[in-house]
Design an enzyme around this catalytic site. Sequence first.
Site, mmCIF file in Angstrom:
data_model
loop_
_atom_site.group_PDB
_atom_site.id
_atom_site.type_symbol
_atom_site.label_atom_id
_atom_site.label_comp_id
_atom_site.label_asym_id
_atom_site.label_seq_id
_atom_site.Cartn_x
_atom_site.Cartn_y
_atom_site.Cartn_z
ATOM 1 N N ASP A 24 -11.057 13.363 9.516
ATOM 2 C CA ASP A 24 -9.653 12.860 8.550
ATOM 3 C C ASP A 24 -9.004 13.605 9.578
ATOM 4 O O ASP A 24 -7.814 13.458 9.391
ATOM 5 C CB ASP A 24 -9.664 13.364 6.821
ATOM 6 C CG ASP A 24 -8.701 12.969 5.912
ATOM 7 O OD1 ASP A 24 -8.053 12.308 6.453
ATOM 8 O OD2 ASP A 24 -7.804 13.601 5.358
ATOM 9 N N GLY B 297 0.929 -1.370 0.418
ATOM 10 C CA GLY B 297 -0.033 -0.192 -0.388
ATOM 11 C C GLY B 297 0.357 1.382 -0.468
ATOM 12 O O GLY B 297 2.529 1.161 0.391
ATOM 13 N N HIS C 151 -6.319 14.895 14.657
ATOM 14 C CA HIS C 151 -5.302 15.788 14.234
ATOM 15 C C HIS C 151 -5.192 16.737 15.057
ATOM 16 O O HIS C 151 -4.459 17.169 16.098
ATOM 17 C CB HIS C 151 -4.099 16.144 12.703
ATOM 18 C CG HIS C 151 -4.336 14.964 12.022
ATOM 19 N ND1 HIS C 151 -3.764 13.234 12.746
ATOM 20 C CD2 HIS C 151 -4.269 14.721 10.935
ATOM 21 C CE1 HIS C 151 -3.425 12.580 11.441
ATOM 22 N NE2 HIS C 151 -4.015 13.504 9.731
ATOM 23 N N LYS D 285 -5.779 5.202 11.392
ATOM 24 C CA LYS D 285 -6.416 5.716 11.601
ATOM 25 C C LYS D 285 -7.701 4.830 10.306
ATOM 26 O O LYS D 285 -6.177 4.898 9.811
ATOM 27 C CB LYS D 285 -7.159 7.717 11.912
ATOM 28 C CG LYS D 285 -6.337 8.413 10.767
ATOM 29 C CD LYS D 285 -7.941 9.185 10.941
ATOM 30 C CE LYS D 285 -7.173 9.998 9.487
ATOM 31 N NZ LYS D 285 -5.834 10.710 8.940
ATOM 32 N N LYS E 264 -8.627 21.509 2.432
ATOM 33 C CA LYS E 264 -7.833 20.406 1.126
ATOM 34 C C LYS E 264 -7.886 21.376 -0.225
ATOM 35 O O LYS E 264 -9.132 22.130 -0.433
ATOM 36 C CB LYS E 264 -8.594 19.116 0.556
ATOM 37 C CG LYS E 264 -8.455 17.722 2.096
ATOM 38 C CD LYS E 264 -7.516 17.347 1.491
ATOM 39 C CE LYS E 264 -6.927 16.592 2.943
ATOM 40 N NZ LYS E 264 -6.110 15.686 2.328
ATOM 41 N N ARG F 64 4.135 27.491 13.790
ATOM 42 C CA ARG F 64 4.089 26.630 12.002
ATOM 43 C C ARG F 64 4.592 25.327 12.574
ATOM 44 O O ARG F 64 6.137 25.576 12.532
ATOM 45 C CB ARG F 64 4.587 27.935 11.339
ATOM 46 C CG ARG F 64 3.683 27.043 10.315
ATOM 47 C CD ARG F 64 4.052 29.221 9.079
ATOM 48 N NE ARG F 64 5.946 28.983 9.174
ATOM 49 C CZ ARG F 64 6.165 29.542 8.750
ATOM 50 N NH1 ARG F 64 6.175 30.779 8.799
ATOM 51 N NH2 ARG F 64 7.831 30.016 9.179
ATOM 52 N N LEU G 79 0.610 3.978 2.439
ATOM 53 C CA LEU G 79 1.950 4.823 3.932
ATOM 54 C C LEU G 79 2.286 3.856 3.469
ATOM 55 O O LEU G 79 3.904 4.290 4.185
ATOM 56 C CB LEU G 79 0.391 3.927 4.724
ATOM 57 C CG LEU G 79 1.383 4.783 5.856
ATOM 58 C CD1 LEU G 79 0.652 6.201 6.123
ATOM 59 C CD2 LEU G 79 0.265 4.033 6.944
ATOM 60 N N LEU H 32 1.053 13.877 16.261
ATOM 61 C CA LEU H 32 1.477 13.564 17.521
ATOM 62 C C LEU H 32 3.139 12.965 17.335
ATOM 63 O O LEU H 32 3.847 13.679 18.185
ATOM 64 C CB LEU H 32 1.204 12.748 18.414
ATOM 65 C CG LEU H 32 -0.588 12.896 18.582
ATOM 66 C CD1 LEU H 32 -0.980 11.986 19.261
ATOM 67 C CD2 LEU H 32 -0.415 14.248 19.398
ATOM 68 N N GLY H 33 3.809 13.313 16.078
ATOM 69 C CA GLY H 33 5.277 12.635 16.124
ATOM 70 C C GLY H 33 5.671 13.705 14.887
ATOM 71 O O GLY H 33 6.453 13.821 14.830
HETATM 72 C C1 BG6 Z 1 -3.419 12.362 6.756
HETATM 73 C C2 BG6 Z 1 -4.682 12.296 6.237
HETATM 74 O O1 BG6 Z 1 -4.114 11.818 8.543
HETATM 75 O O2 BG6 Z 1 -2.746 13.556 7.050
HETATM 76 C C3 BG6 Z 1 -4.807 12.837 4.895
HETATM 77 O O3 BG6 Z 1 -5.333 11.593 6.127
HETATM 78 C C4 BG6 Z 1 -3.709 14.005 5.153
HETATM 79 O O4 BG6 Z 1 -5.493 13.390 3.863
HETATM 80 C C5 BG6 Z 1 -2.594 13.823 6.199
HETATM 81 O O5 BG6 Z 1 -3.391 14.803 3.902
HETATM 82 C C6 BG6 Z 1 -1.819 15.191 5.968
HETATM 83 O O6 BG6 Z 1 0.013 14.982 6.579
HETATM 84 P P1 BG6 Z 1 0.926 15.285 6.742
HETATM 85 O O7 BG6 Z 1 1.981 15.059 7.341
HETATM 86 O O8 BG6 Z 1 1.274 15.256 5.119
HETATM 87 O O9 BG6 Z 1 0.933 16.934 7.029
#
Ligand code: BG6
Length: 489
Positions: free
Chosen positions: A236, A15, A241, A149, A337, A376, A17, A181-182
Amino acid sequence: EGEPTVSITVVGASGDLAKKKIFPALFALYYEDCLPKHFTIFGYARSKMTDAELRTMVSKTLTCRIDKRENCSEKMEQFLKRCFYHSGQYESEENFADLDKKLKEHEGGRLSNRLFYLSIPPNIFIDVVKSASKSASSKNGWTRVIVEKPFGRDSESSAALTRGLKQYLDEDQIFRIDHYLGKELVENLSILRFSNLVFEPLWSRQYIRNVQLIFSEDFGTEGRGGYFDNYGIIRDIMQNHLLQILALFAMETPVSLDAEDIRNEKVKVLRSMKPLQLENVVTGQYKNHTKGGVAYPGYTDDKTVPKGSLTPTFAAAALFIDNARWDGVPFLMKAGKALESRRTEIRVQFRHVPGNLYKRSFGTDLDRATNELVIRVQPDEAIYLKINNKVPGLGMRLDRSNLNLLYSSRYSKEIPDAYERLLLDAIEGERRLFIRSDELDAAWELFTPLLKELEEKKIAPELYPHGSCGPAGAHYLAANYNVRWGDTV
Ligand code: BG6
């Protein structure tokens, strides 16, 4: 005998990820000598693949974080030799038993610790956990499972998922990831607050006017419509987050830095919040827009999104914490988005200076004279504080300036990816940055009634052009609380 082994099985190895985040993070940890001496990595998925094919697939995404690193390719080769593949069905105890045999060969009779990373859709979480725990859990060391998630779609489905997982695992074996959180600056929130005298005393309704949590991305959901349409931006980004950042920001001082002490405070603050009300929420969805001769598609132009979908790709919300510290302070969230830019930040707007001697210098707009602390998170990690300052010279003109801690100027070391920190913590058994089940329940309780109402009443999102700063409704919402979004002034 001797040092224990750790095997890391990435379930769903082919996948996105796994390819983009998990394998590269594991390699970075290897490069930094952070992985235990005896480790093995297994990819597990349904498709047939040889070890060599897995290695080729993995190697395509491996990079050294900075270009001029020494012996990077050598390290990559060594790393890939420790990566293997096992093909199997997700619900098959037998296939996991075969994996178990292979793991045992690698473990060579040493104490074995096993980490499973579920990089798979949630509808097969339980199948995998069941077969893996029955057939491939460690007999003499620990077995831990990392899950990503979505943890359900609402309170009920999340509770059902937790119940399912707990049939086979104890809570302390489950590592629920929220990768925000990381992130370095999210982790730093506690340091900023609790180890600097100048911030913590101001951290309350007495001095803080409002807090803003802003997430924006400059790209849409193309290609991910199938997942996204079923969840929407509130599930999402906001419920996890942004809410996690809020909890860390607003919690009381924990008894210690121990994971349970920190998570106890996070749950407490989440439980002190009022569930979201529809009137405190604005939703939006991006529509197509042509800019500079380029046509950007709208959300529903994506083939994987059902026509006429009402799923929000943008939301703004006002939340309140019903406790002595934060009573009446609006916590405003905004997530979207296909907006103008990509950034995540926390903005803290402080109150007006009582009896400000210099108020005439600010005209009628005293809001412009207040201090604002900006954290930031990304990109260009920074912490800065807006202060009033005299423009040098013989006159008396005030100016807003920044005390600016820009990470790229201050630190030469590059910032690790969130997944590196989290994987390392899971291997070390550090649970501070993972979500405990009661935290998850509390988070869902805040959002579930709103999500149901939005869906039952089929509330239409306000359309905004791809690449814009989002729907105007977000400004009206903030204005109801006398707030101006800090990122648009
Ligand atoms: C994910 C969401 O948890 O976080 C995505 O499912 C989003 O939609 C992503 O794009 C953003 O993560 P980062 O680390 O690229 O800011």
